[in-house]
Design a protein around this motif. Structure first.
Motif, PDB file in Angstrom:
ATOM      1  N   GLU A   1     -14.676  -2.341  -1.396  1.00 30.42           N
ATOM      2  CA  GLU A   1     -13.595  -1.664  -1.029  1.00 30.42           C
ATOM      3  C   GLU A   1     -13.591  -1.135   0.496  1.00 30.42           C
ATOM      4  O   GLU A   1     -14.228  -0.855   0.829  1.00 30.42           O
ATOM      5  N   VAL A   2     -11.725  -1.405   1.041  1.00 31.09           N
ATOM      6  CA  VAL A   2     -11.705  -1.207   2.039  1.00 31.09           C
ATOM      7  C   VAL A   2     -11.053   0.770   2.359  1.00 31.09           C
ATOM      8  O   VAL A   2     -11.016   1.166   1.667  1.00 31.09           O
ATOM      9  N   PRO A   3     -12.409   1.424   2.923  1.00 27.52           N
ATOM     10  CA  PRO A   3     -12.259   2.971   3.742  1.00 27.52           C
ATOM     11  C   PRO A   3     -10.986   3.643   3.712  1.00 27.52           C
ATOM     12  O   PRO A   3      -9.692   2.603   4.681  1.00 27.52           O
ATOM     13  N   GLY A   4     -10.282   3.953   3.220  1.00 29.73           N
ATOM     14  CA  GLY A   4      -9.037   4.582   3.417  1.00 29.73           C
ATOM     15  C   GLY A   4      -7.304   4.094   2.082  1.00 29.73           C
ATOM     16  O   GLY A   4      -6.480   4.270   2.090  1.00 29.73           O
TER      17      GLY A   4
ATOM     18  N   VAL B   1       0.791  -1.384  -0.022  1.00 29.15           N
ATOM     19  CA  VAL B   1      -0.211  -0.394  -0.037  1.00 29.15           C
ATOM     20  C   VAL B   1       0.552   1.002  -0.137  1.00 29.15           C
ATOM     21  O   VAL B   1       1.572   0.886   0.886  1.00 29.15           O
ATOM     22  N   GLU B   2       0.529   2.409  -1.075  1.00 27.83           N
ATOM     23  CA  GLU B   2       1.339   3.105  -0.718  1.00 27.83           C
ATOM     24  C   GLU B   2       0.331   4.799  -1.313  1.00 27.83           C
ATOM     25  O   GLU B   2      -0.361   4.397  -2.000  1.00 27.83           O
ATOM     26  N   GLY B   3       0.617   5.880  -0.716  1.00 31.82           N
ATOM     27  CA  GLY B   3      -0.407   7.048  -0.052  1.00 31.82           C
ATOM     28  C   GLY B   3      -1.624   6.828  -0.915  1.00 31.82           C
ATOM     29  O   GLY B   3      -3.091   6.951  -1.358  1.00 31.82           O
ATOM     30  N   GLY B   4      -2.488   5.503   0.287  1.00 35.87           N
ATOM     31  CA  GLY B   4      -3.864   5.706   0.048  1.00 35.87           C
ATOM     32  C   GLY B   4      -4.425   4.305  -0.782  1.00 35.87           C
ATOM     33  O   GLY B   4      -5.788   4.703  -0.407  1.00 35.87           O
ATOM     34  N   CYS B   5      -4.013   3.842  -1.437  1.00 31.67           N
ATOM     35  CA  CYS B   5      -3.920   2.919  -2.834  1.00 31.67           C
ATOM     36  C   CYS B   5      -3.263   1.355  -2.556  1.00 31.67           C
ATOM     37  O   CYS B   5      -1.968   1.871  -1.993  1.00 31.67           O
ATOM     38  N   VAL B   6      -3.906   1.042  -2.911  1.00 36.63           N
ATOM     39  CA  VAL B   6      -3.117  -0.852  -3.004  1.00 36.63           C
ATOM     40  C   VAL B   6      -2.080  -0.599  -4.365  1.00 36.63           C
ATOM     41  O   VAL B   6      -2.555  -0.339  -5.459  1.00 36.63           O
TER      42      VAL B   6
END
Length: 398
Positions: free
Chosen positions: A333-336, A188-193
């Motif tokens: 989708e998982v929040p965040g 995970v980087e910058g709030g994205c998988v």
């Protein structure tokens, strides 16, 4: 068509979508994505296809739920099970035996209201009186029943078979399957998988779906998201029919005895329990059912079917459920963490809706929402938001 379980020489470095788990959910999602030509999809599993919960499933197929979206998922799934050959080009193993739902005596009105709701959603179901049930199932005791719900077109299937069929069909359409490949972490980087780390190397991907049943929670805890999934250990008895028992009868969920049961082929009978012990380790749970607990379980089922007393116990099957606080799945989708999705928490009821869940999850991944069925209420954040699912006419053991 069997494709064996060969590991490709080199692991793909990138994919459009990575699915963790090759059970009925993961393979169903992969199949539906492949049908839509959704790009490069990779399915990874730490074992082989259908070796987790799917291969241990009692595999009931029924549409009786008290929550409308679940009914809708079950209706679509039954249609797919019934047209399996056209869907996946394999004969399939769905047995149409009929299905009966028996509720506590005080809940007959709820049963009536649920059946009405189900009929509006296209379920082939009728309310039957005890004498009609006795005609259907002469071996059952029916004197504590006011009304039962009867679905003539339901029955049971085969969990590992369904997972294999979905996967084979998905592979024929270009999906890559990596068995014996364990996902150890999400990137995970910058709030994205960004992909997944496995014991065989990393795969970069902008979309990752975890259909990992009771193994789901620890994976998400590593990225700071605690999914409310608890494990629960379950035992099922497989019996040989007593000599004078009618074979091949209806599947049933019976609240009065807190058991569910179904025929298995024409000469065997399966009995399962409503409840189990919490906190089981999905990698290390008893593979043999204890004789005492099977005895107690069969004893309860005997209150409904006395002839089971003379049935020989062939074996016990054990397994681990992935339970959520409202006993409904976490889908979405998982929040965040953008692009990171979960499809787990089926609480022992996943098999019968797996064809439709794969369909709506593929829609969610490709179009941003489930279009065949609105699955917004199953979002993983619902507990944190204080919105657990509560059906209007819920039974006390739902």
């Amino acid at each position: 068509m069997s494709h064996g379980n060969s590991i490709p020489n080199s692991m793909p470095k990138t994919a459009d979508i990575v699915i963790l788990g090759a059970g009925v959910m993961g393979t169903s999602i992969a199949f539906h994505l492949a049908k839509c030509k959704a790009g490069k999809t990779v399915v990874i599993d730490k074992d082989h296809v259908g070796r987790g919960g799917s291969g241990r499933s009692s595999a009931l197929v029924r549409m009786h739920y008290s929550y409308p979206p679940e009914v809708q998922l079950a209706v679509i799934s039954l249609s797919m099970f019934s047209h399996w050959q056209e869907l996946v080009e394999a004969p399939g193993d769905f047995r149409k035996t009929g299905f009966v739902r028996i509720v506590h005596p005080g809940e007959t009105e709820l049963l009536r209201l649920n059946v009405e709701m189900q009929q509006k959603l296209g379920v082939e179901v009728t309310l039957i009186r005890p004498e009609e049930l006795k005609d259907l199932e002469p071996d059952w005791i029916v004197d504590d029943i006011e009304l039962a719900a009867y679905e003539p077109d339901s029955g049971y299937g085969d969990g590992a078979g369904v997972a294999n069929d979905f996967l084979n069909s998905a592979r024929d359409r270009g999906v890559v399957h990596l068995p014996r490949t364990e996902a150890t972490a999400f990137r995970v980087e910058g709030g994205c998988v960004r992909g997944v780390v496995t014991n065989q190397g990393e795969i970069a991907a902008p979309i990752v779906v975890a259909a990992t049943g009771p193994w789901t929670r620890p994976l998400f805890q590593q990225v700071g998201y605690d999914l409310p999934i608890e494990t629960e250990y379950h035992q099922v008895a497989m019996l040989k029919n007593a000599p004078d028992m009618k074979g091949g009868g209806c599947a049933c969920i019976d609240s009065v005895s807190a058991t569910y049961f179904r025929s298995d082929a024409h000469d065997k009978f399966l009995v399962g329990d409503f409840y189990g012990q919490r906190g089981a380790d999905p990698d290390n749970f008893p593979q043999r059912a204890s004789e005492n607990s099977l005895e107690e379980l069969i004893e309860r089922a005997c209150r409904r079917i006395p002839k089971l007393e003379n049935a020989e116990v062939m074996r016990g099957v054990t397994g681990v459920y992935d339970m959520t606080p409202d006993c409904r799945p976490l889908l979405g989708e998982v929040p965040g963490i953008r692009g990171l999705h979960v499809c787990a928490g089926f609480s022992g009821m996943g098999f019968k809706i797996s064809p439709a869940v794969g369909l709506v999850m593929s829609e969610l991944l490709l179009d941003g929402k489930g279009t065949s069925v609105d699955i917004t209420s199953f979002r993983p954040s619902r507990f944190a938001e204080g919105h657990p699912i509560k059906a209007r006419y819920e039974y006390k053991d739902d």
